[in-house]
Write an enzyme that holds these catalytic residues in place. Structure first.
Site, PDB file in Angstrom:
ATOM      1  N   CYS A 174       0.831  -1.204   0.000  1.00 50.81           N
ATOM      2  CA  CYS A 174       0.000   0.000   0.000  1.00 50.81           C
ATOM      3  C   CYS A 174       0.870   1.260   0.000  1.00 50.81           C
ATOM      4  O   CYS A 174       0.567   2.258  -0.666  1.00 50.81           O
ATOM      5  CB  CYS A 174      -0.906   0.033   1.211  1.00 50.81           C
ATOM      6  SG  CYS A 174      -1.773  -1.507   1.543  1.00 50.81           S
ATOM      7  N   HIS A 178       0.707   5.163  -1.236  1.00 45.82           N
ATOM      8  CA  HIS A 178       0.093   5.931  -0.166  1.00 45.82           C
ATOM      9  C   HIS A 178       1.071   6.307   0.930  1.00 45.82           C
ATOM     10  O   HIS A 178       0.698   6.426   2.097  1.00 45.82           O
ATOM     11  CB  HIS A 178      -1.076   5.133   0.432  1.00 45.82           C
ATOM     12  CG  HIS A 178      -2.229   4.981  -0.519  1.00 45.82           C
ATOM     13  ND1 HIS A 178      -3.025   6.030  -0.878  1.00 45.82           N
ATOM     14  CD2 HIS A 178      -2.692   3.897  -1.206  1.00 45.82           C
ATOM     15  CE1 HIS A 178      -3.941   5.609  -1.729  1.00 45.82           C
ATOM     16  NE2 HIS A 178      -3.768   4.322  -1.950  1.00 45.82           N
ATOM     17  N   ARG A 222     -13.275  -0.768  -1.513  1.00 46.50           N
ATOM     18  CA  ARG A 222     -12.113   0.042  -1.838  1.00 46.50           C
ATOM     19  C   ARG A 222     -10.826  -0.778  -1.731  1.00 46.50           C
ATOM     20  O   ARG A 222      -9.942  -0.692  -2.565  1.00 46.50           O
ATOM     21  CB  ARG A 222     -12.056   1.270  -0.897  1.00 46.50           C
ATOM     22  CG  ARG A 222     -10.913   2.208  -1.165  1.00 46.50           C
ATOM     23  CD  ARG A 222     -10.948   2.802  -2.540  1.00 46.50           C
ATOM     24  NE  ARG A 222      -9.984   2.168  -3.425  1.00 46.50           N
ATOM     25  CZ  ARG A 222      -9.891   2.348  -4.745  1.00 46.50           C
ATOM     26  NH1 ARG A 222     -10.726   3.152  -5.339  1.00 46.50           N
ATOM     27  NH2 ARG A 222      -8.981   1.745  -5.446  1.00 46.50           N
ATOM     28  N   CYS A 226      -8.164  -1.691  -4.795  1.00 42.70           N
ATOM     29  CA  CYS A 226      -6.733  -1.371  -4.776  1.00 42.70           C
ATOM     30  C   CYS A 226      -5.929  -2.609  -5.149  1.00 42.70           C
ATOM     31  O   CYS A 226      -5.011  -2.540  -5.967  1.00 42.70           O
ATOM     32  CB  CYS A 226      -6.291  -0.935  -3.374  1.00 42.70           C
ATOM     33  SG  CYS A 226      -6.612   0.799  -3.010  1.00 42.70           S
TER      34      CYS A 226
END
Lengths: 265, 106, 211
Positions: A174, A178, A222, A226
């Site tokens: 991630c 991010h 969500r 991703c």
């Protein structure tokens, strides 16, 4: 009688000055969407579903314990994910909802999970609508996830580990997308989830109306979306991975003021 | 089939700021579904807004309006408690009316 | 009397310890718990399950929080990266920039949804997702540095072609644990595709290098 031939999209005559438009049209647009979000129409649907006696057992979700006791949902969304003794596990809002739909209302688990993420342009699934309703009841309240039970600590740390875990042909965890402020993929701004303020923005706005899908979407969706982009396999709905990640993100976002439905592109 | 609208009418001086959210597929008739078949046109063709029974907006819409549309308008000469009523009719003859009282501004 | 009190005290202490001592699991336990989740949280085939496994470099490069890469870590990752690099059979590191142009703007390929693999002729190179490319394009990402004028700045010598090829094939050979995917090494792109992208970046005729 005023007759308008509207060959264009209806325009909102909100009190925005011409200069505001010129200066930052995107901000004006975002403000418009925040003020009038089609997702709000789904809240009423969720509320009706919540109170209705449904399923083979003809029971209403008022009997479901979302952490504050059955029937007590004000503030419940701010304390999730949390440990539940009756399942001896940490659960987020959606997985807890599934548990109640199955155990209390008698729905078939595979069926509920299979329908949990609705088709685009639909009226949303039962889970999406009810999850939105339950979260909306906590609007204005602050995210306040506590780590008390050992399994809650475990979930948090596991979620953190998974946030940084890189795998697959993209070498993405991630954090690759991010982990830094001011970044975007094409024209989609990326949230820096290692930044307190930005993660608070994120956790307080799900479930959200996803413009591209014309319906309500949730955190479970969500996360799986991703992982789709990361070229990883299908993430199972309400799986441990999703709960660990949600625990980590929500805890990091503690203090965020709940404001749903959010509006996503 | 017709889903309830969400209407907010807030007084700003003597003008009611009216915001309307509608749920409607607004299918253009040119979109193909996953099987490759054309999805038939299904859209709101008329919207009428009245203020205390008097028509203040009579709009003819088309496929150009997007799904789950939003309509905003400002009605002059309104007072708190006045009735704002919205009716939409679509090309299949389906209809929906919702009403709200103008709320005093803050 | 004293013995009994002592015995009761002994009995109650473990109870207090278990009740009050929930705490963050240590690194090893966390890894164990999380890795188990990776196994149980996905719907996979034996083939797609491989995407969840981590190779040695990925394990090194999954540092948590502010944890830093040690010199030894970096050296190891670079070594493995260099060893992974494969060049096109033809020996041509520079392909057709027009093909590379399409690939660079293509963000699709090899994604899995409901057990189905995306049906496409080939994988996109994903460049536009993270990098600026031709100067007039606005819908480009900025996760990575802009590549506008890449060839104009560096020229299109053999050395630059080789460097560019290797960087796309395995970026970690130059920048260990970079956010950039090791597109060639992981098999997302073929050697030939990379050569086309190299051309797109360094050919003077390519839009990337036009004003």
């Amino acid at each position: 009688m005023l007759k308008l031939r509207c060959g264009i999209a209806a325009i909102a005559f909100i009190g925005m000055s011409g200069s505001a438009l010129a200066a930052d049209p995107l901000a004006v647009g975002r403000q418009m969407l925040a003020e009038d979000n089609p997702g709000e129409l789904f809240i009423d649907r969720g509320k009706a579903l919540f109170h209705e006696k449904r399923g083979p057992n003809q029971v209403s979700l008022e009997q479901c314990d979302f952490g504050l006791g059955p029937g007590n949902i004000e503030g419940a969304a701010t304390r999730l994910p949390r440990y539940f003794p009756d399942t001896d596990s940490v659960q987020d809002l959606e997985s807890r909802l599934v548990t109640c739909m199955v155990r209390l209302q008698g729905f078939n688990r595979e069926d509920v999970i299979g329908k949990a993420i609705s088709s685009p342009r639909s009226h949303g699934s039962d889970v999406e609508n009810v999850a939105l309703y339950i979260t909306s009841v906590s609007n204005g309240k602050k995210m306040n996830v506590a780590l008390r039970h050992q399994k809650e600590y475990d979930m948090y740390k596991a979620g953190e580990y998974l946030f940084y875990r890189r795998s697959g042909q993209t070498d993405f965890g991630c954090v690759q997308c991010h982990g830094e402020s001011g970044k975007r993929i094409r024209l989609q701004d990326l949230v820096n989830m290692t930044d307190k303020k930005q993660i608070q923005e994120v956790v307080s706005t799900w479930p959200a109306y996803r413009g591209a899908h014309d319906t309500i979407r949730t955190m479970q969706w969500r996360l799986s979306d991703c992982l789709w982009q990361m070229r990883l396999p299908d993430l199972d709905y309400a799986s441990d991975f999703t709960i660990a990640m949600t625990t980590f993100l929500h805890y990091q976002g503690n203090g965020a003021v709940i404001k749903v439905p959010g509006f996503k592109r | 089939m017709a889903e309830p609208m969400k209407i907010r009418a807030t007084l700003q001086g003597d003008v009611a700021d009216v915001r309307i959210l509608m749920l409607h597929p607004m299918e253009t008739g040119t979109r193909k579904d996953s099987k490759g078949e054309l999805v038939p046109a299904h859209f709101i063709s008329s919207v009428i807004v009245t203020h205390n029974g008097k028509t203040v907006l009579d709009a003819q819409w088309s496929q150009a309006i997007s799904r789950n549309p939003f309509l905003g308008l400002r009605v002059k000469g309104a007072k708190a408690g006045d009735r704002i009523s919205v009716t939409w009719t679509d090309n299949k003859g389906d209809k929906r009316t919702d009403e709200v009282a103008v709320a005093a501004g803050s | 009397m004293k013995k009994t009190i002592f015995k009761w005290a002994m009995l109650s202490v473990p109870a207090l310890v278990t009740a009050g001592c929930a705490t963050y699991p240590d690194e090893a336990t966390t890894r164990q718990i999380a890795e188990k989740m990776v196994i149980t949280s996905f719907s996979t085939t034996p083939e797609t399950a491989k995407r969840l496994a981590q190779d040695a470099s990925q394990q090194i490069c999954s540092k948590i929080g502010d944890a830093k890469l040690t010199e030894a870590d970096a050296a190891e990752v670079i070594k493995l990266a260099r060893a992974s690099i494969k060049y096109p059979q033809s020996g041509k590191l520079v392909g057709d920039w027009k093909v590379g142009d399409k690939l660079a703007h293509d963000g699709a390929g090899d994604r899995i949804r409901d057990g189905e693999l995306e049906k496409r002729k080939e994988n996109g190179a994903l460049c536009q997702n993270c990098h600026g490319l031709a100067p007039d394009e606005i819908n480009v990402g900025n996760v990575g540095p802009s590549l506008t004028g890449y060839g104009a700045q560096r020229g299109n010598s053999e050395a630059i072609a080789k460097y560019t090829y290797e960087k796309i094939y395995n970026a970690w050979a130059y920048f260990p644990c970079s956010n950039m995917p090791r597109l060639g090494a992981t098999g997302h792109l073929t050697q030939e595709q990379i050569a086309h992208v190299v051309a797109y970046l360094i050919d003077p005729q390519s839009p990337v290098n036009k004003k």
